[in-house]
Structure formats: structure tokens, C-alpha cells
Write an enzyme that holds these catalytic residues in place. Structure first.
Site, short mmCIF file in Angstrom:
data_model
loop_
_atom_site.label_atom_id
_atom_site.label_comp_id
_atom_site.label_asym_id
_atom_site.label_seq_id
_atom_site.Cartn_x
_atom_site.Cartn_y
_atom_site.Cartn_z
N LYS A 196 46.41 11.37 -33.23
CA LYS A 196 46.21 12.48 -32.29
C LYS A 196 47.53 13.25 -32.22
CE LYS A 196 43.78 13.19 -27.96
NZ LYS A 196 42.89 14.26 -28.39
N GLU A 199 33.18 15.25 -37.26
CA GLU A 199 33.25 15.30 -35.80
C GLU A 199 33.29 16.77 -35.39
OE1 GLU A 199 36.94 13.80 -34.10
OE2 GLU A 199 38.13 14.56 -35.76
N1 PXG Z 1 37.86 14.30 -31.72
C1 PXG Z 1 38.97 15.03 -31.56
C2 PXG Z 1 39.51 15.80 -32.69
C3 PXG Z 1 39.61 15.04 -30.31
O1 PXG Z 1 40.72 15.75 -30.13
C4 PXG Z 1 37.88 13.57 -29.46
C5 PXG Z 1 37.32 13.58 -30.72
C6 PXG Z 1 37.27 12.71 -28.39
O2 PXG Z 1 38.09 11.58 -28.13
P1 PXG Z 1 38.18 10.90 -26.69
O3 PXG Z 1 39.17 9.79 -26.88
O4 PXG Z 1 38.67 11.96 -25.72
O5 PXG Z 1 36.85 10.42 -26.36
C7 PXG Z 1 39.04 14.32 -29.24
C8 PXG Z 1 39.66 14.33 -27.88
C9 PXG Z 1 42.52 18.76 -24.78
C10 PXG Z 1 41.77 17.50 -24.93
O6 PXG Z 1 43.52 18.76 -24.06
C11 PXG Z 1 41.40 17.07 -26.20
C12 PXG Z 1 40.73 15.88 -26.35
C13 PXG Z 1 40.44 15.11 -25.25
C14 PXG Z 1 40.83 15.55 -23.99
C15 PXG Z 1 41.49 16.75 -23.83
O7 PXG Z 1 42.11 19.76 -25.35
N2 PXG Z 1 40.40 15.51 -27.60
#
Ligand code: PXG
Length: 290
Positions: free
Chosen positions: A149, A182
Site C-alpha cells: 500500500k 480489483e
Molecule cells: N484495493 C486498493 C487498491 C485499496 O487501496 C482496497 C483495495 C480495500 O482494502 P481495505 O483494507 O480497505 O479493505 C484498498 C483500500 C483512501 C483510502 O484514503 C483508500 C483505501 C482504504 C481507505 C481509504 O483513499 N484503500
């Protein structure tokens, strides 16, 4: 609003980072997005573990132990008197001279923003999303592993720009071989023959915390197993149900993709039950803030 930055709490206006920070100059850093519900931080340990794994993968040393960071997140939430919140943790390579060599940056930067959460409009959860598949492919793992991430979100932003052009709220991204990976900030699931299928992480998806939570809920509460398998847009178009998972979106139904109506064109029973179970879990579990 108080922001945690490298050991101190600052007012929002005073929380500043150098223009020489390599997080800004090169996207050299990692982040997490976490939520607190009802006075408790949901899956805090899991999010922190992923942050440390992302950092390790890019040889970035987070300047405190995981237990200390957990305490610091809770202290920042308390300083802002928050019970329901969006928590954004960022660790950058830190300040250094120009030039992308990380050895120029002796001290990483760590910041924690805790803010009120902006919820998606409730009617989207009742109607379902209308999505598009975009031309921008998900990064290949051999170049930048989508499990990290990182602060390099341009791949996802390019896809988001395509979705914006199509007036769609999210974009479905394929990997270089044409299999579904995704969305730009969410994982994707399909329901077929009453079982769940989601792409394996190695196919180009983040190992989402909501994804794992939903796999667990489906198994425990709905007695439905999830297969981690490759699938194509055709499998989306012909699925019984489709939904997305993510910290921000939680569990959200998808009822149209590329002008094809999914299933009956309304959120399906499996999706609705998972939304319900997820809601119960977020309200009743997590690390207490106070
Ligand atoms: N794929 C990607 C590329 C992400 O960035 C998810 C899947 C979902 O993962 P989680 O662990 O949240 O179930 C993400 C999550 C933001 C923000 O600030 C981005 C995410 C999560 C929360 C906030 O834009 N990305």
C-alpha cells in the site's frame, strides 16, 4: 483538528512536511486507511501489520514499534475527541536531497490524520453501483506489487480518471492478462452458484482487510465458502451478484457493469446479508479508544 507528526500533535494549519520529503518528490512511502466505529478502531492490529509489511517490502523502517504506534493512533483519536473516524497513517522516506536514492533520507516521517468520516450516500447501498471496466491495467506484481500500500497510487488514479469520464463511481481494473484484479480503492467479489469468488491477491489485488473480514463472515455466518480464483469480465456480467469491499465503502452492491445488468438489477440476498453482518461486526468489535 490535531495532527500527529513525528512525535508531536500540531494544529491542522501547523502540520507541515518539507518540500524535500521523498514521499512528495517520488511517492516513496506507505500508508493505511482505517476506520473507527462507535468508539472502537476496527481491525487496528491487522491494518498496522499490513503497514509494517508494506514498509518492510520497500526497506523503510517505521520509527517506532507496532505496540507504540497502536497507542499513538489511539492518543491522536482522543486528542480529537473522535468516536467515529477515518484514520490515515502515512510513513514517508523523509527529507533528503534531490535524487531518488533513499539513502539520501536518514529519518522517515510518520504522520497520523484522524478526521470525521465522509460516508457514501446511503441510496448507493440500496440501488447498487453502476461500474465500468477501464483500459488502464493494474500494475504488474513484478514492477510494483499491488500488495504494497504505497504512496504510488497513480496506476489507480489513471483508472479513476477513466471512471470519471464515464460518470462511474468506481473502475474495475484487469491485470495484464485480462483477468479481473480489483477496483481503484476496493476489492471485488462475485456470487456464482451460491458461492463467492474473489481474485487471488497474486493476480494484482491488495490483500484488503475488508476482503478478509467478508471471507470470514461469509464462512462463519452464511456458511458460504469463498474461492480465490481468476475470472474475466464475462464472469462479472453473468454473475448472480457482485459487490465491492473496502474500508471506505465497506460492503457495497454492484448492479450494473459496462451497461450489463447484474442478476436481477438490485442488491442480492448474499450481498445484503453480508452488509448486515459487516455492520454488526464494525459496531461491536475493535480496539476501544477510551
Ligand atoms: N484495493 C486498493 C487498491 C485499496 O487501496 C482496497 C483495495 C480495500 O482494502 P481495505 O483494507 O480497505 O479493505 C484498498 C483500500 C483512501 C483510502 O484514503 C483508500 C483505501 C482504504 C481507505 C481509504 O483513499 N484503500
Amino acid at each position: 483538528m490535531k495532527i500527529y507528526l513525528n512525535g508531536k500533535l500540531y494544529d491542522k494549519k501547523e502540520a507541515k512536511i518539507s518540500v524535500f520529503d521523498h514521499g512528495l518528490l517520488y511517492g516513496d512511502g506507505v500508508f493505511e486507511g482505517i476506520r473507527a466505529y462507535n468508539g472502537k478502531v476496527f481491525k487496528l492490529k491487522e491494518h498496522l501489520r499490513r503497514l509494517y509489511h508494506s514498509a518492510r517490502a520497500i526497506t523503510l523502517t517505521i520509527p517506532m514499534e507496532i505496540a507504540q504506534l497502536e497507542k499513538t493512533v489511539l492518543e491522536t483519536l482522543r486528542a480529537n475527541h473522535l468516536r467515529d473516524a477515518y484514520i490515515r497513517l502515512v510513513v514517508t522516506r523523509g527529507e533528503g536531497d534531490l535524487g531518488l536514492d533513499p539513502r539520501k533520507c536518514p529519518t522517515p516521517s510518520l504522520l497520523i490524520i484522524t478526521d470525521k468520516i465522509a460516508l457514501y450516500p446511503q441510496d448507493l447501498y440500496k440501488k447498487g453501483l453502476d461500474l465500468v471496466t477501464v483500459a488502464t491495467k493494474r500494475n504488474i506484481s513484478e514492477a510494483l506489487n499491488p500488495c504494497i500500500k504505497s504512496l504510488n497510487y497513480l496506476n489507480n488514479i489513471m483508472a479513476k480518471i477513466e471512471a470519471n469520464r464515464a460518470h462511474a463511481p468506481e473502475a474495475i481494473m484487469l491485470n495484464k492478462d485480462g483477468y479481473v484484479a480489483e477496483c481503484t480503492g476496493d476489492n471485488i467479489f462475485i456470487v456464482m452458484n451460491h458461492s463467492l469468488i474473489t481474485p487471488p491477491c497474486w493476480a494484482g489485488a491488495l490483500d484488503g482487510i475488508t476482503r478478509s473480514t467478508v471471507i470470514g463472515l461469509a464462512s462463519e455466518k452464511l456458511k458460504i465458502e469463498t474461492k480465490e480464483e481468476l475470472f474475466t469480465p464475462y464472469n462479472i456480467y453473468t454473475a448472480e451478484e457482485v459487490f465491492l469491499t473496502g474500508t471506505a465503502a465497506e460492503v457495497i452492491p454492484v448492479t450494473k457493469v459496462d451497461d450489463r445488468t447484474i442478476g436481477a438489477g438490485k442488491p442480492g440476498t448474499v450481498t445484503n446479508r453480508l452488509i448486515e453482518e459487516f455492520k454488526k461486526l464494525t459496531q461491536n468489535s475493535g480496539t476501544p479508544i477510551y
